[in-house]
Design a protein around this motif. Structure first.
Motif, PDB file in Angstrom:
ATOM      1  N   GLN A 210     -27.044 -85.448  50.426  1.00 20.03           N
ATOM      2  CA  GLN A 210     -26.108 -84.353  50.187  1.00 20.03           C
ATOM      3  C   GLN A 210     -26.479 -83.125  51.014  1.00 20.03           C
ATOM      4  N   GLU A 211     -27.764 -82.785  51.034  1.00 18.93           N
ATOM      5  CA  GLU A 211     -28.206 -81.639  51.819  1.00 18.93           C
ATOM      6  C   GLU A 211     -28.040 -81.894  53.311  1.00 18.93           C
ATOM      7  N   GLY A 212     -28.242 -83.147  53.735  1.00 14.20           N
ATOM      8  CA  GLY A 212     -28.039 -83.470  55.141  1.00 14.20           C
ATOM      9  C   GLY A 212     -26.592 -83.337  55.566  1.00 14.20           C
ATOM     10  N   ALA A 213     -25.670 -83.741  54.694  1.00 12.53           N
ATOM     11  CA  ALA A 213     -24.243 -83.608  55.008  1.00 12.53           C
ATOM     12  C   ALA A 213     -23.839 -82.141  55.093  1.00 12.53           C
ATOM     13  N   ARG A 214     -24.349 -81.323  54.197  1.00 13.99           N
ATOM     14  CA  ARG A 214     -24.040 -79.893  54.238  1.00 13.99           C
ATOM     15  C   ARG A 214     -24.559 -79.250  55.513  1.00 13.99           C
ATOM     16  N   LYS A 215     -25.781 -79.584  55.901  1.00 11.72           N
ATOM     17  CA  LYS A 215     -26.355 -78.996  57.111  1.00 11.72           C
ATOM     18  C   LYS A 215     -25.615 -79.459  58.355  1.00 11.72           C
ATOM     19  N   ASP A 216     -25.116 -80.682  58.338  1.00 10.20           N
ATOM     20  CA  ASP A 216     -24.374 -81.176  59.484  1.00 10.20           C
ATOM     21  C   ASP A 216     -23.098 -80.376  59.687  1.00 10.20           C
ATOM     22  N   VAL A 217     -22.405 -80.058  58.595  1.00 12.17           N
ATOM     23  CA  VAL A 217     -21.192 -79.254  58.700  1.00 12.17           C
ATOM     24  C   VAL A 217     -21.540 -77.829  59.129  1.00 12.17           C
ATOM     25  N   LYS A 218     -22.655 -77.299  58.645  1.00 11.57           N
ATOM     26  CA  LYS A 218     -23.084 -75.964  59.063  1.00 11.57           C
ATOM     27  C   LYS A 218     -23.384 -75.923  60.554  1.00 11.57           C
ATOM     28  N   ARG A 219     -23.998 -76.971  61.066  1.00 14.11           N
ATOM     29  CA  ARG A 219     -24.274 -77.006  62.501  1.00 14.11           C
ATOM     30  C   ARG A 219     -22.985 -77.024  63.312  1.00 14.11           C
ATOM     31  N   ALA A 220     -21.959 -77.708  62.788  1.00 14.17           N
ATOM     32  CA  ALA A 220     -20.664 -77.712  63.473  1.00 14.17           C
ATOM     33  C   ALA A 220     -20.085 -76.302  63.524  1.00 14.17           C
ATOM     34  N   PHE A 221     -20.254 -75.532  62.451  1.00 12.97           N
ATOM     35  CA  PHE A 221     -19.789 -74.150  62.458  1.00 12.97           C
ATOM     36  C   PHE A 221     -20.666 -73.295  63.358  1.00 12.97           C
ATOM     37  N   GLY A 222     -21.936 -73.680  63.514  1.00  9.50           N
ATOM     38  CA  GLY A 222     -22.807 -72.971  64.443  1.00  9.50           C
ATOM     39  C   GLY A 222     -22.343 -73.088  65.876  1.00  9.50           C
ATOM     40  N   VAL A 223     -21.693 -74.202  66.223  1.00  8.55           N
ATOM     41  CA  VAL A 223     -21.122 -74.350  67.560  1.00  8.55           C
ATOM     42  C   VAL A 223     -20.023 -73.317  67.777  1.00  8.55           C
ATOM     43  N   LEU A 224     -19.221 -73.067  66.750  1.00 11.63           N
ATOM     44  CA  LEU A 224     -18.189 -72.039  66.841  1.00 11.63           C
ATOM     45  C   LEU A 224     -18.811 -70.672  67.106  1.00 11.63           C
ATOM     46  N   LYS A 225     -19.877 -70.349  66.400  1.00 13.51           N
ATOM     47  CA  LYS A 225     -20.545 -69.061  66.587  1.00 13.51           C
ATOM     48  C   LYS A 225     -21.201 -68.963  67.956  1.00 13.51           C
ATOM     49  N   ALA A 226     -21.658 -70.095  68.489  1.00 18.03           N
ATOM     50  CA  ALA A 226     -22.274 -70.074  69.817  1.00 18.03           C
ATOM     51  C   ALA A 226     -21.237 -69.847  70.912  1.00 18.03           C
ATOM     52  N   LYS A 227     -20.004 -70.343  70.712  1.00 23.11           N
ATOM     53  CA  LYS A 227     -18.957 -70.154  71.702  1.00 23.11           C
ATOM     54  C   LYS A 227     -18.314 -68.784  71.595  1.00 23.11           C
ATOM     55  N   TRP A 228     -18.223 -68.252  70.397  1.00 19.37           N
ATOM     56  CA  TRP A 228     -17.575 -66.964  70.173  1.00 19.37           C
ATOM     57  C   TRP A 228     -18.577 -66.037  69.509  1.00 19.37           C
ATOM     58  N   HIS A 229     -19.313 -65.292  70.315  1.00 19.15           N
ATOM     59  CA  HIS A 229     -20.406 -64.471  69.810  1.00 19.15           C
ATOM     60  C   HIS A 229     -19.940 -63.292  68.979  1.00 19.15           C
ATOM     61  N   ILE A 230     -18.647 -62.957  69.054  1.00 19.96           N
ATOM     62  CA  ILE A 230     -18.162 -61.848  68.242  1.00 19.96           C
ATOM     63  C   ILE A 230     -18.294 -62.175  66.758  1.00 19.96           C
ATOM     64  N   VAL A 231     -18.262 -63.465  66.410  1.00 17.36           N
ATOM     65  CA  VAL A 231     -18.433 -63.880  65.023  1.00 17.36           C
ATOM     66  C   VAL A 231     -19.882 -63.764  64.602  1.00 17.36           C
ATOM     67  N   GLU A 232     -20.797 -63.930  65.552  1.00 15.89           N
ATOM     68  CA  GLU A 232     -22.229 -63.885  65.238  1.00 15.89           C
ATOM     69  C   GLU A 232     -22.735 -62.468  65.085  1.00 15.89           C
ATOM     70  N   HIS A 233     -22.173 -61.536  65.842  1.00 16.10           N
ATOM     71  CA  HIS A 233     -22.618 -60.145  65.776  1.00 16.10           C
ATOM     72  C   HIS A 233     -21.963 -59.422  64.599  1.00 16.10           C
ATOM     73  N   ALA A 234     -22.473 -58.248  64.324  1.00  9.27           N
ATOM     74  CA  ALA A 234     -21.921 -57.449  63.231  1.00  9.27           C
ATOM     75  C   ALA A 234     -20.486 -57.044  63.545  1.00  9.27           C
ATOM     76  N   ALA A 235     -19.622 -57.058  62.527  1.00  6.05           N
ATOM     77  CA  ALA A 235     -18.209 -56.741  62.711  1.00  6.05           C
ATOM     78  C   ALA A 235     -18.036 -55.249  62.962  1.00  6.05           C
ATOM     79  N   ARG A 236     -17.269 -54.907  63.998  1.00  5.29           N
ATOM     80  CA  ARG A 236     -17.065 -53.506  64.363  1.00  5.29           C
ATOM     81  C   ARG A 236     -15.719 -52.939  63.924  1.00  5.29           C
ATOM     82  N   PRO A 237     -14.619 -53.719  63.946  1.00  6.59           N
ATOM     83  CA  PRO A 237     -13.316 -53.127  63.595  1.00  6.59           C
ATOM     84  C   PRO A 237     -13.307 -52.527  62.187  1.00  6.59           C
ATOM     85  N   LEU A 238     -12.407 -51.610  61.961  1.00  6.65           N
ATOM     86  CA  LEU A 238     -12.377 -50.864  60.713  1.00  6.65           C
ATOM     87  C   LEU A 238     -11.381 -51.411  59.707  1.00  6.65           C
TER      88      LEU A 238
END
Length: 318
Positions: A210-238
């Motif tokens: 169960q923990e392995g399946a959760r981490k696998d999905v998290k890693r897939a979302f990590g690919v999104l953050k690696a491609k779009w760094h605006i999601v990884e950094h602190a949000a600036r818009p108001l």
């Protein structure tokens, strides 16, 4: 200037570069729908920034996570124009392509999710994971943080308005798919939590899987953050609406890239009927809420999954 004249002289370039058809389709859709992206001239007859320049700046801000004022050195563009390009592109992508790439899953989509997760993780009926990431906020008021928290916690009732997608595990049929979660989530029939203190070998094996399946999905979302760094950094818009458009636009373009590479799980079918959405307060809606919040079904589902995964994978059991 008419919309047809805006595309004159660019169609040949669109046809000769098949790999960039998705980019060009997005560019042309924005030209036709938003005046901001149309080619204009100032009072002196000088040409303003082109559609491609504005799109490049907006995508660069999303991909690199840079501040809009850095575009002055990169493209001689003011901070205000760069920020407006980012906001308008995000809104345009969501409004133009959201119906396809942000659609609610249909019955066919959910069945494809079930098959993909069972093949990869061994969990039949699994939809995905809901605790993928958190977008940290910077310089936000307390009321806005509370609004964002309220908006993000709506997913705990996932399944109430979704299509019925039954599946069978260990001889028992369940009406809704589920999400593997950690211990902080309530005991709903759409959540599957690992055993907190496993004693038996079956429970220990299920906890690892169960923990392995959760981490696998998290890693897939990590690919999104690696491609779009605006999601990884602190949000600036108001504004919360702007944050929502930026996040959704990143997800849509990420899904476009995955589809272009042929790695998407679900496929969009135009003629496929959409899911039936139940309105809050109706009898059917209340019955679904009670059904989802059934703790007995939650425990029974976890037991069935633990038996199915452990006894069906004796050869993999360490």
């Amino acid at each position: 200037m008419s919309n047809a004249s805006l595309l004159t002289g660019q169609e040949s370039r669109f046809e000769t570069k098949p790999k960039r058809r998705g980019q060009k389709a997005c560019e042309y859709a924005l030209i036709l729908k938003y005046e901001f992206f149309q080619l204009r001239y100032d009072a002196r007859g000088r040409q303003w920034f082109t559609t491609l320049q504005k799109c490049v700046v907006a995508i660069r801000l999303m991909a690199m996570g840079e501040s809009p004022d850095t575009m002055d050195d990169y493209m001689r563009m003011s901070e205000r124009t760069a920020r407006e390009s980012l906001y308008t592109l995000s809104r345009g992508v969501v409004e133009t392509f959201g119906d396809v790439y942000l659609r609610k899953p249909s019955l066919h989509d959910l069945q494809e999710f079930y098959a993909a997760h069972e093949e990869r993780h061994g969990f039949p009926g699994m939809i995905g994971s809901i605790d993928c990431t958190h977008w940290k906020m910077e310089k936000l008021s307390g009321s806005m943080e509370r609004a964002i928290h309220k908006w993000s916690t709506r997913i705990t009732f996932v399944g109430v308005r979704a299509s019925d997608a039954p599946f069978t595990v260990n001889g028992n049929e369940y009406k809704y798919g589920y999400y593997p979660t950690d211990g902080i989530y309530p005991q709903y029939s759409t959540f599957v939590k690992a055993f907190r203190h496993p004693v038996e070998e079956r429970d220990k094996f299920f906890k690892r899987r169960q923990e392995g399946a959760r981490k696998d999905v998290k890693r897939a979302f990590g690919v999104l953050k690696a491609k779009w760094h605006i999601v990884e950094h602190a949000a600036r818009p108001l504004y919360l609406e702007t944050l929502r458009y930026i996040m959704y636009a990143c997800i849509i373009m990420h899904n476009m890239i995955i589809e272009d590479k042929g790695r998407n799980i679900a496929h969009y079918i135009l003629t496929e009927p959409r899911h039936v959405q139940f309105q809050p307060g109706t009898v059917d809606y209340l019955h679904r809420v009670v059904d989802i919040q059934d703790a007995n079904k939650h425990r029974q589902l976890r037991k069935d999954l633990a038996d199915y995964i452990f006894y069906g994978n004796n050869n993999d059991n360490e």
